[in-house]
Design a protein around this motif. Structure first.
Motif, mmCIF file in Angstrom:
data_model
loop_
_atom_site.group_PDB
_atom_site.id
_atom_site.type_symbol
_atom_site.label_atom_id
_atom_site.label_comp_id
_atom_site.label_asym_id
_atom_site.label_seq_id
_atom_site.Cartn_x
_atom_site.Cartn_y
_atom_site.Cartn_z
ATOM 1 N N ASP A 66 -7.145 -0.605 -5.923
ATOM 2 C CA ASP A 66 -5.854 0.019 -6.344
ATOM 3 C C ASP A 66 -5.888 0.006 -7.775
ATOM 4 O O ASP A 66 -5.396 1.047 -8.385
ATOM 5 N N ILE A 67 -6.088 -1.184 -8.519
ATOM 6 C CA ILE A 67 -5.811 -1.214 -9.916
ATOM 7 C C ILE A 67 -6.743 -0.394 -10.702
ATOM 8 O O ILE A 67 -6.453 0.059 -11.850
ATOM 9 N N ASN A 75 0.663 -1.131 0.102
ATOM 10 C CA ASN A 75 0.048 -0.067 0.268
ATOM 11 C C ASN A 75 0.997 1.131 0.164
ATOM 12 O O ASN A 75 2.102 1.030 0.055
ATOM 13 N N GLY A 76 0.335 2.514 -0.008
ATOM 14 C CA GLY A 76 0.879 3.606 0.054
ATOM 15 C C GLY A 76 1.159 3.851 1.527
ATOM 16 O O GLY A 76 0.800 3.131 2.223
ATOM 17 N N PHE A 77 1.519 4.901 1.871
ATOM 18 C CA PHE A 77 1.957 5.414 3.341
ATOM 19 C C PHE A 77 0.567 6.310 3.930
ATOM 20 O O PHE A 77 0.383 7.232 3.168
ATOM 21 N N PRO A 133 2.593 -4.686 -7.763
ATOM 22 C CA PRO A 133 2.055 -6.055 -7.420
ATOM 23 C C PRO A 133 0.386 -5.859 -6.984
ATOM 24 O O PRO A 133 -0.216 -6.105 -5.842
ATOM 25 N N PHE A 134 -0.290 -5.555 -8.305
ATOM 26 C CA PHE A 134 -1.867 -5.201 -7.739
ATOM 27 C C PHE A 134 -2.506 -6.638 -7.139
ATOM 28 O O PHE A 134 -3.269 -6.476 -6.224
ATOM 29 N N SER A 135 -2.023 -7.925 -7.292
ATOM 30 C CA SER A 135 -2.612 -9.046 -6.836
ATOM 31 C C SER A 135 -2.222 -9.077 -5.169
ATOM 32 O O SER A 135 -3.081 -9.828 -4.559
ATOM 33 N N LEU A 183 -16.328 5.554 -9.712
ATOM 34 C CA LEU A 183 -14.881 6.395 -9.734
ATOM 35 C C LEU A 183 -15.022 7.153 -10.826
ATOM 36 O O LEU A 183 -15.231 6.882 -11.871
ATOM 37 N N GLU A 184 -14.689 8.549 -10.796
ATOM 38 C CA GLU A 184 -14.711 9.495 -11.762
ATOM 39 C C GLU A 184 -13.220 10.413 -11.689
ATOM 40 O O GLU A 184 -12.925 11.059 -10.572
#
Length: 156
Positions: free
Chosen positions: A120-121, A33-35, A112-114, A150-151
């Motif tokens: 996230d992807i 993930n991000g932070f 590493p989307f999986s 999502l837009e």
């Protein structure tokens, strides 16, 4: 009625790569993930983003660009997670492992989307293109998206 919990997420981006952290404990453990994390009382959202980035990765940033705002609902939970997403293109220091996160650089085409949150992807490509976005994701558990919006937007 769902109450709302204010959270931050910071993605450190360099040409052709992005810094992610392997979450070692707590919510989202075992995912890249991000932070980020919770906004504390009396703290601005951006201050919280800076503090969490430093606590989790050892990095400080001069400039943060707000790129997204996503709300997450988890079936059976009473709190809506209101996540403010920032991008940092410059940073100070060296990524350093913390008790909570193990940072690692990934090439932009090998993210590493999986092993990440399922949403996230869908929004990472917008973030990587410096596009602004808003979204809403409804999860069953931590892996299944039941519905989402999502837009891309001009302003946040």
């Amino acid at each position: 009625m769902l109450s709302s919990k204010l959270l931050t997420l910071v993605l450190v981006v360099q040409p052709g790569k992005v810094l992610l952290g392997m979450k070692k404990r707590g919510f989202g453990a075992g995912k890249w993930n991000g932070f980020g994390g919770k906004v504390q009382p009396g703290e601005t959202i951006e201050d919280a983003a800076r503090r969490e980035l430093q606590e989790e990765s050892g990095l400080t940033v001069d400039a943060l660009e707000k790129v997204g705002n996503i709300k997450f609902e988890f079936v059976g939970e009473t709190q809506l997670l209101d996540v403010h997403i920032f991008r940092a293109d410059t940073y100070n220091g060296q990524p350093t492992e913390s008790e909570e996160m193990r940072p690692q650089w990934f090439e932009s085409d090998k993210i590493p989307f999986s092993q990440m949150w399922a949403d996230d992807i869908l929004w990472f490509p917008l973030m990587l293109q410096k596009k602004k976005f808003v979204g809403y994701f409804k999860f069953q558990g931590h892996d299944v998206i039941l519905s989402h919006k999502l837009e891309e937007v001009e302003e946040l």
